[in-house]
Design a protein around this motif. Structure first.
Motif, PDB file in Angstrom:
ATOM      1  N   TRP A  10      -1.435  -8.775 -15.468  1.00 11.54           N
ATOM      2  CA  TRP A  10      -1.999  -7.411 -14.729  1.00 11.54           C
ATOM      3  C   TRP A  10      -3.153  -6.791 -15.304  1.00 11.54           C
ATOM      4  CZ3 TRP A  10       3.138  -5.606 -11.766  1.00 11.54           C
ATOM      5  CH2 TRP A  10       3.541  -6.418 -10.792  1.00 11.54           C
ATOM      6  N   ASN A  11      -3.782  -7.171 -14.878  1.00 14.42           N
ATOM      7  CA  ASN A  11      -5.194  -6.250 -15.784  1.00 14.42           C
ATOM      8  C   ASN A  11      -5.996  -5.301 -14.946  1.00 14.42           C
ATOM      9  OD1 ASN A  11      -6.912  -5.289 -17.592  1.00 14.42           O
ATOM     10  ND2 ASN A  11      -7.491  -6.713 -18.233  1.00 14.42           N
ATOM     11  N   LEU A  12      -5.172  -3.919 -14.913  1.00 13.49           N
ATOM     12  CA  LEU A  12      -5.310  -3.423 -14.420  1.00 13.49           C
ATOM     13  C   LEU A  12      -6.366  -2.115 -15.021  1.00 13.49           C
ATOM     14  CD1 LEU A  12      -2.521  -2.641 -11.875  1.00 13.49           C
ATOM     15  CD2 LEU A  12      -5.150  -3.597 -11.845  1.00 13.49           C
ATOM     16  N   ASP A  13      -7.303  -2.230 -15.952  1.00 12.48           N
ATOM     17  CA  ASP A  13      -7.869  -0.804 -16.995  1.00 12.48           C
ATOM     18  C   ASP A  13      -9.141  -0.697 -16.172  1.00 12.48           C
ATOM     19  OD1 ASP A  13      -6.465  -1.174 -19.144  1.00 12.48           O
ATOM     20  OD2 ASP A  13      -8.232  -2.930 -19.486  1.00 12.48           O
TER      21      ASP A  13
ATOM     22  N   LEU B 178      -5.093   6.991  -8.987  1.00  8.72           N
ATOM     23  CA  LEU B 178      -4.216   7.451  -7.490  1.00  8.72           C
ATOM     24  C   LEU B 178      -4.883   6.815  -6.178  1.00  8.72           C
ATOM     25  CD1 LEU B 178      -2.561   9.673  -6.205  1.00  8.72           C
ATOM     26  CD2 LEU B 178      -4.467  11.169  -5.749  1.00  8.72           C
ATOM     27  N   GLN B 179      -4.320   6.007  -5.437  1.00 11.10           N
ATOM     28  CA  GLN B 179      -4.773   4.834  -4.195  1.00 11.10           C
ATOM     29  C   GLN B 179      -3.401   5.610  -3.007  1.00 11.10           C
ATOM     30  OE1 GLN B 179      -7.236   3.067  -3.534  1.00 11.10           O
ATOM     31  NE2 GLN B 179      -7.405   3.313  -6.651  1.00 11.10           N
ATOM     32  N   ARG B 180      -3.860   4.720  -2.246  1.00 12.33           N
ATOM     33  CA  ARG B 180      -2.640   5.460  -1.401  1.00 12.33           C
ATOM     34  C   ARG B 180      -2.046   3.696  -1.046  1.00 12.33           C
ATOM     35  NH1 ARG B 180      -3.212   9.416   3.460  1.00 12.33           N
ATOM     36  NH2 ARG B 180      -2.756  10.775   2.098  1.00 12.33           N
ATOM     37  N   PHE B 181      -0.548   3.698  -0.697  1.00 13.23           N
ATOM     38  CA  PHE B 181       0.190   2.756  -0.224  1.00 13.23           C
ATOM     39  C   PHE B 181       0.167   2.417   0.991  1.00 13.23           C
ATOM     40  CE2 PHE B 181       2.878   5.615  -2.556  1.00 13.23           C
ATOM     41  CZ  PHE B 181       3.644   5.975  -1.382  1.00 13.23           C
ATOM     42  N   ASP B 182       0.816   0.707   1.283  1.00  5.84           N
ATOM     43  CA  ASP B 182       0.848   0.655   2.018  1.00  5.84           C
ATOM     44  C   ASP B 182       2.443   0.863   2.505  1.00  5.84           C
ATOM     45  OD1 ASP B 182       1.551  -0.671   4.274  1.00  5.84           O
ATOM     46  OD2 ASP B 182       1.607  -2.923   4.000  1.00  5.84           O
ATOM     47  N   PRO B 183       2.677   1.600   3.096  1.00  7.89           N
ATOM     48  CA  PRO B 183       4.418   2.374   4.091  1.00  7.89           C
ATOM     49  C   PRO B 183       5.749   1.130   4.371  1.00  7.89           C
ATOM     50  CG  PRO B 183       2.765   3.634   5.012  1.00  7.89           C
ATOM     51  CD  PRO B 183       1.850   2.528   4.594  1.00  7.89           C
ATOM     52  N   ALA B 184       5.219   0.300   4.107  1.00  8.73           N
ATOM     53  CA  ALA B 184       5.615  -1.340   4.486  1.00  8.73           C
ATOM     54  C   ALA B 184       6.039  -1.466   3.481  1.00  8.73           C
ATOM     55  CB  ALA B 184       5.662  -1.740   5.539  1.00  8.73           C
TER      56      ALA B 184
ATOM     57  N   LEU C 208       1.288  -2.857  -5.143  1.00 10.86           N
ATOM     58  CA  LEU C 208      -0.117  -2.297  -5.999  1.00 10.86           C
ATOM     59  C   LEU C 208      -1.278  -3.226  -5.875  1.00 10.86           C
ATOM     60  CD1 LEU C 208       1.601  -2.452  -9.847  1.00 10.86           C
ATOM     61  CD2 LEU C 208       0.432  -0.753  -8.302  1.00 10.86           C
ATOM     62  N   GLN C 209      -1.459  -3.343  -4.796  1.00 13.92           N
ATOM     63  CA  GLN C 209      -2.594  -4.517  -3.451  1.00 13.92           C
ATOM     64  C   GLN C 209      -3.542  -3.576  -3.918  1.00 13.92           C
ATOM     65  OE1 GLN C 209      -3.141  -7.324  -3.017  1.00 13.92           O
ATOM     66  NE2 GLN C 209      -5.211  -7.136  -2.127  1.00 13.92           N
ATOM     67  N   PRO C 210      -3.804  -1.792  -3.762  1.00 10.63           N
ATOM     68  CA  PRO C 210      -5.029  -1.384  -3.309  1.00 10.63           C
ATOM     69  C   PRO C 210      -5.513  -0.861  -5.017  1.00 10.63           C
ATOM     70  CG  PRO C 210      -3.522  -0.167  -2.580  1.00 10.63           C
ATOM     71  CD  PRO C 210      -2.662  -1.402  -2.424  1.00 10.63           C
ATOM     72  N   TRP C 211      -5.151  -1.429  -5.535  1.00 11.83           N
ATOM     73  CA  TRP C 211      -5.170  -1.229  -7.485  1.00 11.83           C
ATOM     74  C   TRP C 211      -5.677  -2.440  -7.905  1.00 11.83           C
ATOM     75  CZ3 TRP C 211      -1.194   1.964  -5.567  1.00 11.83           C
ATOM     76  CH2 TRP C 211      -1.192   2.981  -5.676  1.00 11.83           C
ATOM     77  N   PHE C 212      -5.116  -3.673  -7.428  1.00 14.41           N
ATOM     78  CA  PHE C 212      -5.481  -4.834  -7.481  1.00 14.41           C
ATOM     79  C   PHE C 212      -6.267  -4.237  -6.731  1.00 14.41           C
ATOM     80  CE2 PHE C 212      -1.191  -5.377  -9.242  1.00 14.41           C
ATOM     81  CZ  PHE C 212      -1.704  -6.491 -10.030  1.00 14.41           C
ATOM     82  N   ALA C 213      -7.333  -4.530  -5.529  1.00 12.78           N
ATOM     83  CA  ALA C 213      -8.512  -4.529  -4.843  1.00 12.78           C
ATOM     84  C   ALA C 213      -9.414  -4.137  -5.805  1.00 12.78           C
ATOM     85  CB  ALA C 213      -8.096  -3.766  -3.198  1.00 12.78           C
ATOM     86  N   CYS C 214      -9.042  -2.848  -6.063  1.00  8.26           N
ATOM     87  CA  CYS C 214     -10.335  -2.122  -7.507  1.00  8.26           C
ATOM     88  C   CYS C 214     -10.878  -3.133  -8.483  1.00  8.26           C
ATOM     89  CB  CYS C 214      -9.788  -0.437  -7.480  1.00  8.26           C
ATOM     90  SG  CYS C 214      -9.222   0.254  -5.681  1.00  8.26           S
ATOM     91  N   GLN C 215     -10.308  -3.597  -9.227  1.00 12.16           N
ATOM     92  CA  GLN C 215     -10.694  -4.796 -10.514  1.00 12.16           C
ATOM     93  C   GLN C 215     -11.677  -4.390 -10.280  1.00 12.16           C
ATOM     94  OE1 GLN C 215      -8.032  -7.794  -9.764  1.00 12.16           O
ATOM     95  NE2 GLN C 215      -7.405  -6.790 -11.943  1.00 12.16           N
TER      96      GLN C 215
END
Length: 324
Positions: free
Chosen positions: A128-131, A136-142, A193-200
């Motif tokens: 999980w390399n998220l450098d 701050l990101q908005r996550f999926d409420p579900a 954490l999908q929104p963070w991974f999408a920003c890699q």
């Protein structure tokens, strides 16, 4: 990696004790509202993973740096706004902690929050390399709902394990049993954490996300820390130094910490007094010495102000600390 599962609970009304029991963090906390802190933390420890639930009665200003691994946190509920680097955030925003990244946020009163921390070895094993990802990101409420449910189930099962027979405890201490619990949490966390991974791959500078008001207050605080004396600068002095109007300065402080510059620096001085007080080896003369060290020259209202802010007098606080 330690293959064990356990739950712990810690409570404190002392802002200076906050998270002193936790390793891997560098932090500074300022209690913004007056009264007993009313802080409570419950932790479930799994192999390489710590799940934490926090509640606090008073509003706090927080500076934190996670020193190793990866962490994720979000506010579940609060009275009043929560702000990250000046931005107001809501219950659908999450904050990612990575090794060495400093975070600044302000919590409202009666805050309930949750966080999950992964140690370095597990993060490396997961890849999980998220450098450079925006913290701050908005996550999926579900997705966060699923994560909360599985974490609550793990907490319940871990508490039941502690009450089980020694034979059952030994069976449930099996590494595969514990890893299955942990991996169930990690699968849900990965979805959150999908929104963070999408920003890699997108380099991000968090300063760009900070509000002008937050940056202005940070510059003012940095200036006071560089001063040779412990006096509090006037609004005129600060405004002139920062090349803004007094009104802009006041609005920046009001927006970030909820009070005027003078009130905030007086509050920081009171916290500084508390730190000097708790460093005293004995009661005799400690209050006067701590007041001098922190730049407090008017002793008349010190005890009253201290009691109002922290829920006890300076002498009561020191006696309690010396006993422990």
């Amino acid at each position: 990696m330690d293959f064990k599962s356990e739950t712990t609970q810690t409570t404190t009304d002392d802002i200076d004790e906050l998270f002193s029991w936790s390793e891997g963090w560098d932090f500074e906390y300022t209690q913004l509202t007056a009264g007993r802190l009313g802080f409570r933390e419950r932790v479930v420890q799994l192999p390489g993973v710590a799940i934490k639930w926090h509640t606090a009665t008073q509003a706090m200003l927080v500076r934190e740096t996670f020193l190793r691994g990866l962490g994720f946190g979000f506010v579940r509920d609060a009275v009043g706004p929560t702000r990250w680097r000046g931005q107001e955030i809501d219950v659908h925003d999450g904050l990612l902690y990575q090794s060495g990244n400093e975070q600044h946020y302000a919590l409202g009163r009666s805050t309930s929050s949750m966080s999950i921390e992964l140690d370095d070895r597990l993060v490396q094993a997961l890849g999980w390399n998220l450098d450079c990802v925006a913290p701050l990101q908005r996550f999926d409420p579900a997705a966060i709902k699923d994560l909360e449910l599985i974490c609550a189930d793990v907490k319940r099962m871990t508490e039941q394990d502690a009450l089980a027979s020694s034979y059952t405890q030994a069976a449930r201490a099996d590494s595969l049993y514990l890893l299955s619990r942990r991996d169930a949490v990690l699968r849900r966390l990965r979805k959150v954490l999908q929104p963070w991974f999408a920003c890699q791959g997108h380099v991000h500078d968090s300063v760009e996300r900070a509000t002008p008001g937050f940056l202005l207050v940070s510059q003012a605080v940095a200036y006071t820390l560089r001063r040779d004396d412990s006096s509090i600068p006037s609004n005129v002095e600060l405004a002139s130094l920062l090349r803004v109007s007094e009104r802009t300065l006041f609005r920046a402080f009001q927006g970030w910490v909820g009070m005027s510059p003078q009130a905030f620096f007086e509050l920081r001085r009171l916290h500084r007094f508390r730190q000097f007080l708790f460093a005293a080896p004995r009661l005799k003369g400690a209050i006067t010495k701590a007041a001098m060290q922190s730049g407090i020259t008017h002793m008349g209202r010190l005890s009253e102000r201290y009691r109002k802010q922290f829920g006890e007098s300076p002498s009561e606080a020191l006696k309690r600390r010396l006993k422990t």
